[in-house]
Every structure is written in C-alpha cells, then in structure tokens.
Design a protein around this motif. Sequence first.
Motif, PDB file in Angstrom:
ATOM      1  N   ALA A 198       0.924  -1.430   0.114  1.00 44.65           N
ATOM      2  CA  ALA A 198       0.173   0.448   0.035  1.00 44.65           C
ATOM      3  C   ALA A 198       0.752   1.305   0.356  1.00 44.65           C
ATOM      4  O   ALA A 198       1.531   1.386   1.128  1.00 44.65           O
ATOM      5  CB  ALA A 198      -1.054  -0.473   1.202  1.00 44.65           C
ATOM      6  N   LYS A 199       0.935   1.757  -1.508  1.00 44.44           N
ATOM      7  CA  LYS A 199       2.297   3.226  -1.145  1.00 44.44           C
ATOM      8  C   LYS A 199       0.966   3.960  -0.277  1.00 44.44           C
ATOM      9  O   LYS A 199       2.262   4.848  -0.418  1.00 44.44           O
ATOM     10  CB  LYS A 199       2.219   3.646  -2.658  1.00 44.44           C
ATOM     11  CG  LYS A 199       2.272   4.694  -3.656  1.00 44.44           C
ATOM     12  CD  LYS A 199       2.367   5.283  -4.359  1.00 44.44           C
ATOM     13  CE  LYS A 199       3.937   6.390  -4.967  1.00 44.44           C
ATOM     14  NZ  LYS A 199       3.630   6.554  -6.146  1.00 44.44           N
ATOM     15  N   LYS A 200      -0.216   4.289  -0.102  1.00 42.19           N
ATOM     16  CA  LYS A 200      -1.082   4.921  -0.332  1.00 42.19           C
ATOM     17  C   LYS A 200      -2.094   4.909   0.658  1.00 42.19           C
ATOM     18  O   LYS A 200      -3.495   4.053   0.724  1.00 42.19           O
ATOM     19  CB  LYS A 200      -1.685   6.271  -0.962  1.00 42.19           C
ATOM     20  CG  LYS A 200      -2.192   7.199  -0.286  1.00 42.19           C
ATOM     21  CD  LYS A 200      -2.731   8.453  -1.179  1.00 42.19           C
ATOM     22  CE  LYS A 200      -3.878   9.690  -0.536  1.00 42.19           C
ATOM     23  NZ  LYS A 200      -3.664  10.459  -1.700  1.00 42.19           N
ATOM     24  N   PHE A 201      -2.883   4.119   1.979  1.00 42.06           N
ATOM     25  CA  PHE A 201      -3.606   4.030   3.140  1.00 42.06           C
ATOM     26  C   PHE A 201      -3.840   5.381   3.794  1.00 42.06           C
ATOM     27  O   PHE A 201      -3.202   5.592   5.305  1.00 42.06           O
ATOM     28  CB  PHE A 201      -2.865   3.184   3.728  1.00 42.06           C
ATOM     29  CG  PHE A 201      -4.180   2.247   4.879  1.00 42.06           C
ATOM     30  CD1 PHE A 201      -4.159   0.835   4.126  1.00 42.06           C
ATOM     31  CD2 PHE A 201      -4.771   2.456   5.235  1.00 42.06           C
ATOM     32  CE1 PHE A 201      -5.055   0.205   4.594  1.00 42.06           C
ATOM     33  CE2 PHE A 201      -5.805   2.080   6.048  1.00 42.06           C
ATOM     34  CZ  PHE A 201      -5.670  -0.040   5.485  1.00 42.06           C
ATOM     35  N   GLU A 202      -5.210   5.455   3.466  1.00 43.93           N
ATOM     36  CA  GLU A 202      -5.824   6.221   4.501  1.00 43.93           C
ATOM     37  C   GLU A 202      -7.645   6.339   5.166  1.00 43.93           C
ATOM     38  O   GLU A 202      -7.592   5.841   4.343  1.00 43.93           O
ATOM     39  CB  GLU A 202      -6.312   7.598   3.553  1.00 43.93           C
ATOM     40  CG  GLU A 202      -4.538   8.887   3.275  1.00 43.93           C
ATOM     41  CD  GLU A 202      -5.209  10.015   2.199  1.00 43.93           C
ATOM     42  OE1 GLU A 202      -4.356  10.695   2.593  1.00 43.93           O
ATOM     43  OE2 GLU A 202      -5.993  10.155   1.586  1.00 43.93           O
ATOM     44  N   ILE A 203      -7.090   6.654   5.989  1.00 47.39           N
ATOM     45  CA  ILE A 203      -8.196   6.300   6.385  1.00 47.39           C
ATOM     46  C   ILE A 203      -9.368   7.884   7.093  1.00 47.39           C
ATOM     47  O   ILE A 203      -8.891   8.328   7.773  1.00 47.39           O
ATOM     48  CB  ILE A 203      -8.995   5.881   7.866  1.00 47.39           C
ATOM     49  CG1 ILE A 203      -7.940   4.359   7.388  1.00 47.39           C
ATOM     50  CG2 ILE A 203     -10.234   5.101   8.747  1.00 47.39           C
ATOM     51  CD1 ILE A 203      -8.449   2.768   8.317  1.00 47.39           C
TER      52      ILE A 203
END
Length: 175
Positions: free
Chosen positions: A114-119
């Motif tokens: 996951a290069k970018k993981f946002e919640i």
Amino acid sequence: MGTVNVVNVAKKHQFSWYEKFYFWSIGKGLWITLKHFVKVALFDKQVTIEYPDKKRQYSTRFRGMHSMKRDEQGRERCTACFCCMWICPANAIHIEASEVPAERQHLHPEDKYAKKFEINLLRCIFCGLCEEACPKGAIYLDGTGEMAADNREDLFLTKERMMEKTGGPILGQRN
C-alpha cells in the motif's frame, strides 16, 4: 400481471391545539436550559467537560482507533488487497497500491504494498468490518488516540500515523 394493493401505514402527525402555537416547543427548550442552570448554580454539578484538563471517558464498547501492525520480522503486513476498502460501508478507506521496488523488498512480504493508505475519520463509523475483512491481520481497531482535532487534516489517518501509534512487531493471532 396482478394488481398490487398499496396500504398507507405511516400517518401524518396531528398537532394538538397547544402544539400549533409553538409555545410548547419553546417552553420545553427553556425548561432544559433552566434545569442545566439550576444544576450548575445550586448543586455545583458540571454539565460540560473542560476538555484539555479533563478527558472524556469513552464507552467500554468503543473499539479504539485504527492501527496498522507489522509481522514478527518487522515487515508491513498490509499487501494492498483492497478487502478493507471494499467492505467499508462508509467509504472511509482509500488505498493506492504499488509494486515493491527491489531496494524495499526486505520491508514487505509480498510483491505489492500500500503506497498510500488513508482512513477518513470524518466518515468512519468504527464498525470494525475492515478489521474482520483483512486476511493478513494488518489493520486493528485497538489503538489509543485522541478523537478531538482542531482541523480536518488531523482526522485523516495515514499509514505512517497508524504505524507510529502501535509500532513494532506483534506475535500470534488477533487479540
């Protein structure tokens, strides 16, 4: 083709004569204000919490903030399978996947990460479905964190912020 009988179940609320003048609603609102005033003035009971000095006590049913785990070798468990993103009913999770470069292969167990993981905590309903859907056990709702923020950017959890809260490797199954 058959006929369909339609039944109107919900009836419109009929206001009584005193509710039509709105004095009843205004009086109920003023009564609540008067109750709080009496509690504070006469009985010295606090209605509000002075936030920075006193923290709110969360319910025992609160799962906690999101945290990302590492495996026993210290590598990231998340392999960007998108299961948590697909199952999220609030569409609060955003993942961008990328292939693992050769120089970072020691940090990831798979070929994809996951290069970018946002919640987005403004959308999250803390249901725990992301935790249950993760096949690698990478995401948990067990982290401690402050739910209050003074700007919107603090309510977006990134992978780096979730990793730094709980940190290092975990052993065994889910707790």
